[in-house]
Motif scaffolding. Sequence first.
Motif, PDB file in Angstrom:
ATOM      1  N   ASP A 107      -3.271 111.069  11.634  1.00 27.57           N
ATOM      2  CA  ASP A 107      -3.056 109.711  11.120  1.00 27.57           C
ATOM      3  C   ASP A 107      -3.575 109.612   9.693  1.00 27.57           C
ATOM      4  OD1 ASP A 107      -2.005 108.530  13.552  1.00 27.57           O
ATOM      5  OD2 ASP A 107      -4.032 108.755  14.348  1.00 27.57           O
ATOM      6  N   ASP A 108      -2.913 108.779   8.920  1.00 22.49           N
ATOM      7  CA  ASP A 108      -3.458 108.386   7.625  1.00 22.49           C
ATOM      8  C   ASP A 108      -3.213 106.889   7.443  1.00 22.49           C
ATOM      9  OD1 ASP A 108      -1.111 107.933   5.446  1.00 22.49           O
ATOM     10  OD2 ASP A 108      -0.489 109.491   6.859  1.00 22.49           O
ATOM     11  N   GLU A 109      -3.937 106.298   6.517  1.00 27.18           N
ATOM     12  CA  GLU A 109      -3.892 104.845   6.340  1.00 27.18           C
ATOM     13  C   GLU A 109      -2.735 104.388   5.470  1.00 27.18           C
ATOM     14  OE1 GLU A 109      -5.771 102.905   8.011  1.00 27.18           O
ATOM     15  OE2 GLU A 109      -6.966 104.525   8.886  1.00 27.18           O
ATOM     16  N   GLY A 110      -2.079 105.352   4.732  1.00 25.94           N
ATOM     17  CA  GLY A 110      -0.978 104.940   3.877  1.00 25.94           C
ATOM     18  C   GLY A 110      -1.492 104.144   2.690  1.00 25.94           C
ATOM     19  N   ALA A 113       7.151 111.445  14.590  1.00 31.36           N
ATOM     20  CA  ALA A 113       6.534 111.098  13.316  1.00 31.36           C
ATOM     21  C   ALA A 113       7.131 109.789  12.823  1.00 31.36           C
ATOM     22  CB  ALA A 113       6.753 112.208  12.296  1.00 31.36           C
ATOM     23  N   GLY A 114       6.264 108.895  12.328  1.00 30.23           N
ATOM     24  CA  GLY A 114       6.748 107.626  11.811  1.00 30.23           C
ATOM     25  C   GLY A 114       5.609 106.690  11.476  1.00 30.23           C
ATOM     26  N   PRO A 115       5.941 105.537  10.915  1.00 28.69           N
ATOM     27  CA  PRO A 115       4.901 104.562  10.544  1.00 28.69           C
ATOM     28  C   PRO A 115       4.164 104.039  11.783  1.00 28.69           C
ATOM     29  CG  PRO A 115       7.010 104.078   9.479  1.00 28.69           C
ATOM     30  CD  PRO A 115       7.290 105.111  10.503  1.00 28.69           C
ATOM     31  N   GLY A 160      -0.040  99.938  10.111  1.00 30.30           N
ATOM     32  CA  GLY A 160       0.019 100.490   8.772  1.00 30.30           C
ATOM     33  C   GLY A 160      -0.322 101.965   8.761  1.00 30.30           C
ATOM     34  N   GLY A 161       0.150 102.653   7.754  1.00 33.75           N
ATOM     35  CA  GLY A 161      -0.094 104.081   7.678  1.00 33.75           C
ATOM     36  C   GLY A 161       0.994 104.879   8.370  1.00 33.75           C
ATOM     37  N   PHE A 162       0.692 106.133   8.660  1.00 35.66           N
ATOM     38  CA  PHE A 162       1.684 107.060   9.202  1.00 35.66           C
ATOM     39  C   PHE A 162       1.021 107.939  10.253  1.00 35.66           C
ATOM     40  CE2 PHE A 162       4.721 110.595   9.046  1.00 35.66           C
ATOM     41  CZ  PHE A 162       5.919 109.919   8.957  1.00 35.66           C
ATOM     42  N   ARG A 163       1.800 108.300  11.274  1.00 43.39           N
ATOM     43  CA  ARG A 163       1.250 109.135  12.359  1.00 43.39           C
ATOM     44  C   ARG A 163       2.228 110.261  12.684  1.00 43.39           C
ATOM     45  NH1 ARG A 163      -1.211 107.125  18.051  1.00 43.39           N
ATOM     46  NH2 ARG A 163      -3.067 107.200  16.720  1.00 43.39           N
ATOM     47  N   VAL A 164       1.662 111.434  12.903  1.00 42.78           N
ATOM     48  CA  VAL A 164       2.393 112.576  13.462  1.00 42.78           C
ATOM     49  C   VAL A 164       1.771 112.890  14.809  1.00 42.78           C
ATOM     50  CG1 VAL A 164       2.963 115.018  13.210  1.00 42.78           C
ATOM     51  CG2 VAL A 164       3.018 113.526  11.206  1.00 42.78           C
TER      52      VAL A 164
END
Length: 426
Positions: free
Chosen positions: A358-361, A391-393, A397-401
Motif C-alpha cells: 500500500d501507499d498513500e498516493g 491492483a487499484g486505488p 485514497g492511495g493505491f494497493r497491490v
Amino acid sequence: MRDQRAHQGAVPHREPSPMAGRRPPWLGSNAGRGPGGRLPWLSTVVLAVIVLLGTNVAAHGQGREPLGAVGRLLLVAAVAVLLVRHRHPVVAVGGTCAATLVYLCLGYPYGPVFVAVAVGCFSAIVSGHRRAAWWSLGLLWAGHLLAAHWLYRWLPPDGDGPAPWGQEAFVSAWIVAIVAAAELLRVRREQWAAARSEREAAERRRADGERLRMARELHDVLAHSISVINVQAGVGLALLDSDPEQARTALTTIKSASKEALGEVRQVLESLRTPGDAPRAPAPGLDRLPELVEQAAAAGLAVTVGTSGVQEAIPPGADLAAFRIVQEALTNVVRHSGSRTADVKVVYGGARLLLLVDDEGPAAAGDAGGSGNGLVGMRERAAALGGTVDAGPRAGGGFRVAAEIPLFSGRGVSTPRTDATTEGTT
C-alpha cells in the motif's frame, strides 16, 4: 495515473488467397518425392524386372494368351507410371490400374502385375488421395469382372470361356487386402505425424515459456534498479553544488544499484546462453526483503514491512514470484506515486501466501502512466502458480497491490494454520 495501461498492438493478418499455392487435385502433391527430390528409379526398375520375369513364369500352365510384345509393353507401362508416384500419386494409381485393366482384357496371364497395382494404391492412399485409389481399384475390379464374364466372347484369346468365380474371389480378396493394408499404413503414419507435431508444439511452448520467464526477470530487475538510479541521479544533480556530500551518497547508491542489476542481468543471460544448466546463484526470495527496503530508502521511499502467520519454507517458484511482485510494486510507488511511504504486509496462511503493498498516493505530478508491463508481469507470475494479483486505488485514497499465491509442498497443499502475529518495522 498508474502503471496499469497495457499497450496491446494488433498485427494485421492478411488471409492468403484461396488459390495460392494450390495444385490440381489430380496431380497430387510434391511432398514425399524421395531422397533429394529424385524419382524412384531404382525401386521402379527392380519392380519392372520382377513383374516381367514373374509373369513369364506364371504364363506356363494358365492357358492364357502368350506374353507377346504388346503384353510386355503394357506391363512396362503399368510399372513405368509408378515413377511419378511420389510427385503425382493420383496419376500413378490411375495409370497403373488402366494399363493393368487393358492387359487383363487382352487375355494375358495373371501374375505380379497386381504388385504394381498395390504399389500405386499404397502411394495414393498414404499421401491422402484415398478416393482416387478407391475409384481406380473399383474400376479395375469392375472392368475385369465385365471382361471375364460377359465380354470374353469378343476379346482374345479366341474360344475363351468365362472365368471361374473362384478366380474372382481371389482377385476381390487381393484388392481388399491392398486397400486394408494401405489404410492401416496411412493411419499409422498420421499417428506418427500427429505425435511428432505434438512434440514439436510442446517444445515450442516450452521455449516460449522460457523466453517469457526471462523477459519477466529482465523487466523486474531493470525496472527496479533503473528507477532507483533515476531517482538518485536526480538527487545528485540537484545537490551537486549545494550539498556535495549528499550528492556523493546518491552516486554511491547509483553504483551499488547498477552493480546489483548487472549481476542479476548477467545471471539471466548466462542461463539463456546455456539452457538446461542450473543457475550459479540462488534465485532471490522474500529473505531479501531487507535489501529491497534499503534500495527503496536510498530512492527516498520509507517502507514498513509486517508479517503475520507462521513463517514456513516457501517453494522456490513461489518465493521468487513473491519477491518480484513486491519489488515491482515498490518500483511503481517510486516511479508513479507522490507518496514517500509504503507499507508491505506478508501474510502466511499455510496453504497460501498473501502480499499487500500500500501507499498513500496520490499519483506523481505529470505522470502519464507506464507501459503496463509491470502489472502484466505480476499477474503472469501469480497466474503461473495458480494465484491472482489485484491492483487499484484504495477506498481511502492511495493505491494497493494485493497478490495471493498458493503454496504447494511435495505432499500437496499444506493445511491452513493460525498462530500469533508478529510485526516488524524497517
